[in-house]
Write a protein that holds these residues in place. Structure first.
Motif, PDB file in Angstrom:
ATOM      1  N   LEU A  73       1.034  -1.506   0.337  1.00 31.34           N
ATOM      2  CA  LEU A  73       0.132  -0.345   0.373  1.00 31.34           C
ATOM      3  C   LEU A  73       1.212   0.870  -0.167  1.00 31.34           C
ATOM      4  O   LEU A  73       0.168   2.205  -0.900  1.00 31.34           O
ATOM      5  CB  LEU A  73      -0.621   0.197   1.244  1.00 31.34           C
ATOM      6  N   ALA A  74       1.855   1.805   0.674  1.00 30.39           N
ATOM      7  CA  ALA A  74       2.877   2.345   0.854  1.00 30.39           C
ATOM      8  C   ALA A  74       3.497   2.501  -0.788  1.00 30.39           C
ATOM      9  O   ALA A  74       3.737   3.631  -1.037  1.00 30.39           O
ATOM     10  CB  ALA A  74       4.031   2.303   2.002  1.00 30.39           C
ATOM     11  N   THR A  75       3.975   1.450  -1.214  1.00 31.82           N
ATOM     12  CA  THR A  75       4.470   1.797  -2.534  1.00 31.82           C
ATOM     13  C   THR A  75       3.437   2.355  -3.053  1.00 31.82           C
ATOM     14  O   THR A  75       3.919   3.113  -4.223  1.00 31.82           O
ATOM     15  CB  THR A  75       5.005   0.544  -3.280  1.00 31.82           C
ATOM     16  N   SER A  76       2.831   1.550  -3.799  1.00 28.86           N
ATOM     17  CA  SER A  76       1.432   1.899  -4.764  1.00 28.86           C
ATOM     18  C   SER A  76       0.998   3.300  -4.217  1.00 28.86           C
ATOM     19  O   SER A  76       0.887   4.434  -5.632  1.00 28.86           O
ATOM     20  CB  SER A  76       0.312   0.883  -3.872  1.00 28.86           C
ATOM     21  N   PHE A  77       0.907   4.123  -3.014  1.00 32.77           N
ATOM     22  CA  PHE A  77       1.459   5.072  -3.376  1.00 32.77           C
ATOM     23  C   PHE A  77       1.812   6.204  -3.705  1.00 32.77           C
ATOM     24  O   PHE A  77       1.993   7.204  -4.296  1.00 32.77           O
ATOM     25  CB  PHE A  77       0.317   5.790  -1.075  1.00 32.77           C
ATOM     26  N   LEU A  78       3.318   5.840  -3.408  1.00 32.68           N
ATOM     27  CA  LEU A  78       3.964   6.559  -3.754  1.00 32.68           C
ATOM     28  C   LEU A  78       4.280   5.949  -5.667  1.00 32.68           C
ATOM     29  O   LEU A  78       4.686   7.786  -6.151  1.00 32.68           O
ATOM     30  CB  LEU A  78       5.691   6.149  -3.023  1.00 32.68           C
ATOM     31  N   ILE A  95       0.313   8.860  -6.349  1.00 33.03           N
ATOM     32  CA  ILE A  95       1.041  10.736  -6.740  1.00 33.03           C
ATOM     33  C   ILE A  95       1.078  11.061  -7.677  1.00 33.03           C
ATOM     34  O   ILE A  95       0.761  11.906  -8.210  1.00 33.03           O
ATOM     35  CB  ILE A  95       2.422  10.505  -5.871  1.00 33.03           C
ATOM     36  N   PRO A  96       1.765   9.594  -9.248  1.00 34.69           N
ATOM     37  CA  PRO A  96       1.735  10.470  -9.966  1.00 34.69           C
ATOM     38  C   PRO A  96       0.662  10.607 -11.098  1.00 34.69           C
ATOM     39  O   PRO A  96      -0.027  11.060 -11.809  1.00 34.69           O
ATOM     40  CB  PRO A  96       2.614   8.677 -10.890  1.00 34.69           C
ATOM     41  N   ALA A  97      -0.698   9.843 -10.809  1.00 36.52           N
ATOM     42  CA  ALA A  97      -1.548   9.541 -11.306  1.00 36.52           C
ATOM     43  C   ALA A  97      -2.480  11.204 -10.711  1.00 36.52           C
ATOM     44  O   ALA A  97      -3.010  11.817 -12.136  1.00 36.52           O
ATOM     45  CB  ALA A  97      -2.562   8.588 -10.722  1.00 36.52           C
ATOM     46  N   LYS A 125      -6.765   9.155 -14.413  1.00 36.14           N
ATOM     47  CA  LYS A 125      -6.059   8.168 -13.680  1.00 36.14           C
ATOM     48  C   LYS A 125      -5.802   8.174 -12.300  1.00 36.14           C
ATOM     49  O   LYS A 125      -5.824   6.685 -11.915  1.00 36.14           O
ATOM     50  CB  LYS A 125      -4.535   9.081 -13.759  1.00 36.14           C
ATOM     51  N   VAL A 126      -6.922   8.622 -11.312  1.00 31.79           N
ATOM     52  CA  VAL A 126      -7.538   8.393  -9.895  1.00 31.79           C
ATOM     53  C   VAL A 126      -8.389   7.517  -9.613  1.00 31.79           C
ATOM     54  O   VAL A 126      -8.340   6.617  -9.285  1.00 31.79           O
ATOM     55  CB  VAL A 126      -7.282   9.842  -8.605  1.00 31.79           C
ATOM     56  N   ASP A 127      -9.000   7.564 -10.487  1.00 34.44           N
ATOM     57  CA  ASP A 127     -10.016   6.922 -11.226  1.00 34.44           C
ATOM     58  C   ASP A 127      -9.293   5.505 -11.750  1.00 34.44           C
ATOM     59  O   ASP A 127      -9.844   4.366 -10.558  1.00 34.44           O
ATOM     60  CB  ASP A 127     -11.502   7.277 -11.773  1.00 34.44           C
ATOM     61  N   LYS A 187      -9.450   1.835  -9.578  1.00 36.24           N
ATOM     62  CA  LYS A 187      -9.736   0.520  -9.811  1.00 36.24           C
ATOM     63  C   LYS A 187      -8.988  -0.552  -9.521  1.00 36.24           C
ATOM     64  O   LYS A 187      -9.523  -1.595  -9.189  1.00 36.24           O
ATOM     65  CB  LYS A 187     -10.230   0.610 -11.385  1.00 36.24           C
ATOM     66  N   SER A 188      -7.672  -0.008 -10.404  1.00 34.39           N
ATOM     67  CA  SER A 188      -6.351  -0.949 -10.028  1.00 34.39           C
ATOM     68  C   SER A 188      -6.099  -2.074  -8.787  1.00 34.39           C
ATOM     69  O   SER A 188      -5.774  -3.099  -8.002  1.00 34.39           O
ATOM     70  CB  SER A 188      -5.084  -0.650 -10.814  1.00 34.39           C
ATOM     71  N   LEU A 189      -6.316  -1.211  -7.516  1.00 35.72           N
ATOM     72  CA  LEU A 189      -6.007  -1.236  -6.119  1.00 35.72           C
ATOM     73  C   LEU A 189      -6.864  -1.807  -5.587  1.00 35.72           C
ATOM     74  O   LEU A 189      -7.252  -3.253  -5.260  1.00 35.72           O
ATOM     75  CB  LEU A 189      -6.286   0.140  -5.647  1.00 35.72           C
ATOM     76  N   LYS A 190      -8.360  -2.150  -6.361  1.00 41.11           N
ATOM     77  CA  LYS A 190      -9.404  -2.450  -6.189  1.00 41.11           C
ATOM     78  C   LYS A 190      -9.135  -4.456  -6.077  1.00 41.11           C
ATOM     79  O   LYS A 190      -9.324  -5.221  -6.139  1.00 41.11           O
ATOM     80  CB  LYS A 190     -10.897  -2.012  -6.134  1.00 41.11           C
TER      81      LYS A 190
END
Length: 492
Positions: free
Chosen positions: A352-357, A361-363, A379-381, A385-388
């Motif tokens: 989760l931390a790696t995904s956030f960075l 953030i790029p999104a 991109k945030v949306d 979706k990717s996270l889910k």
């Protein structure tokens, strides 16, 4: 031409297939038409969808590239395919009395492959489709005087609450009858509120409902000749009719496609765990052989077949992604937004931390101007979706199971040399590197709709993305280096 034992078995026998519009169902139908051309009528239970009746849906089904060989060379068997208007979620399967009567008079083999495969499906819908639908199929089969085989397509993960899974039906987590009775008076919202308590150790409603459905089949073993077929994660074709054919983005396919597009940059994956994947053509070949064997065994046993690769030909998630990356970089998608770069994390919070960075953030930065001008944040949306999606599949990418497959091996050994060649499913012959090469080519061609003519431009663009990726990494290292330098200067 002399027929093999399996081809002779299917000669002039009529079949019923549910789930024929799904990935395995299409492949099963195509293989039967191509390799058993003397088969009787093949009835498909289908429901009208998006304003199309079952006749139009069947025509659309045959438009799929997987049927190219059949359309060219097997036009007569194709005429034996008969769509039946029905719905496994409805009482009596939604069949008209006339259609039901015809099925009961003619059918002797049933492949029940229809199911909702959504991991996050509402429990009520999963019970209606996967459990009650299976019960309705059983009711129908009991009215078939000629029935010689009912093969239920389950999943190798139906008992994933266990770490060692044998080829047997385990006691159900709950009584299917009591749960299905609740379906009639409880709403989807009611089921949603009690779902975590009900499914317990099962990671999702799909695997949980499949465990219940297996019990429904097993309960009727003394009345019907039944078999339970459990494939693991099913991906593209290995050999036939088109190497690399695939029509969905389920499971690891979504992940590897996202990586090659540069949209997924980290994953919740234990790269040392076994990645149990099987080609769809071997799955349907084994299914066809399973019905053949079930007809000889008869009633009294619900034989289970764990169709898995982890024992016969194991590959780890790390090896899977490494091989796929090699071919993704060689033959990149022309619409990639970044170079293939992925970090895998075993632990959830590290992921989760790696995904956030690396992703969130790029999104946000990419969406900043569109959000300020239009209020949109695509991109945030996409990130959410990717996270889910990754949250749904992480149960399978961070764990492994010990499967036993003695029944599958025994089935293979019982085949004649000719049947072993036509209905091949010996996974010890599978070479992962060659197979995954066609798999990646299939993703590019069948899912991304990109042919070989786009490769030169795509490779040129990917080289530029690689340069940008390297420059970004260098800039990031320089930024952290300067930051540490300044921090050290302040401390001294």
């Amino acid at each position: 031409m002399e027929r093999t034992p399996i081809q002779e078995f299917y000669k002039e026998r009529s079949l019923l297939i549910t789930g024929a519009t799904g990935f395995c169902g299409k492949s099963l139908l195509e293989k039967l038409l191509r390799s058993c051309p003397d088969v009787g009528n093949i009835f498909l239970l289908m429901r009208p969808k998006k304003g199309q009746d079952v006749t139009r849906r069947l025509a659309k089904l045959f438009d799929d590239p997987v049927f190219n060989t059949v359309r060219r060379n097997y036009t007569q068997p194709m005429k034996k395919v008969i769509p039946m208007t029905g719905d496994i979620t409805q009482p009596g399967l939604g069949l008209s009395p006339k259609d039901r009567d015809r099925l009961c008079r003619e059918v002797s083999i049933v492949f029940h492959a229809a199911a909702t495969i959504k991991f996050n499906e509402n429990l009520k819908v999963a019970l209606q489709t996967n459990v009650m639908g299976t019960q309705e199929i059983v009711y129908l089969c009991k009215e078939m005087p000629q029935i010689v085989a009912l093969v239920y397509v389950s999943t190798a993960y139906s008992n994933c609450s266990l770490k060692e899974i044998d080829e047997k039906v385990y006691p159900p987590p709950h009584d299917p009858r009591r749960l299905t009775e609740c379906v009639n008076w409880m709403s989807e919202t009611d089921f949603q509120s009690i779902e975590p308590t009900i499914i317990g150790k099962w990671p999702n409603t799909y695997t949980y409902s499949k465990a219940l459905a297996e019990h429904v089949i097993s309960e009727n073993r003394d009345i019907l000749p039944v078999a339970i077929f459990r494939p693991s994660i099913v991906i593209s074709t290995w050999k036939e009719p088109i190497p690399g054919w695939i029509d969905n983005m389920n499971g690891p396919t979504m992940g590897i496609m996202g990586c090659s597009m540069g949209m997924i940059r980290c994953g919740h994956v234990d790269t040392d765990k076994i990645c149990d994947i099987v080609p769809v053509d071997t799955v349907v070949n084994a299914l066809i052989a399973t019905a053949w064997e079930t007809s000889f065994r008869g009633r009294g046993e619900a034989k289970v077949y764990n169709f898995v690769s982890g024992i016969q030909q194991p590959i780890t998630w790390g090896e899977y992604f490494d091989i796929c990356k090699e071919y993704a970089v060689r033959n990149p998608p022309s619409r990639a937004i970044w170079y293939y770069f992925v970090i895998f994390c075993r632990k959830k919070y590290t992921y989760l931390a790696t995904s956030f960075l690396l992703e969130f953030i790029p999104a946000c930065l990419i969406d900043l101007i569109p959000f300020l001008t239009t209020g949109k944040h695509k991109k945030v949306d996409l990130y959410y979706k990717s996270l889910k999606f990754l949250a749904l599949v992480s149960s399978f990418s961070t764990q492994e199971w010990t499967f036993h497959d003695a029944n599958v091996r025994s089935l293979l050994s019982s085949l004649s040399p000719q049947d072993k060649d036509i209905f091949y499913f010996d996974l010890t012959q599978l070479e992962w590197k060659k197979f995954l090469k066609t798999y990646m080519a299939g993703i590019r061609f069948f899912l991304l709709k990109e042919n070989e003519s786009t490769l030169p431009a795509a490779r040129k663009r990917y080289r530029k993305l690689h340069v940008l990726h390297c420059l970004f990494q260098f800039g990031l290292i320089l930024f952290f280096y300067r930051s540490i330098q300044r921090l050290c200067g302040l401390l001294t």
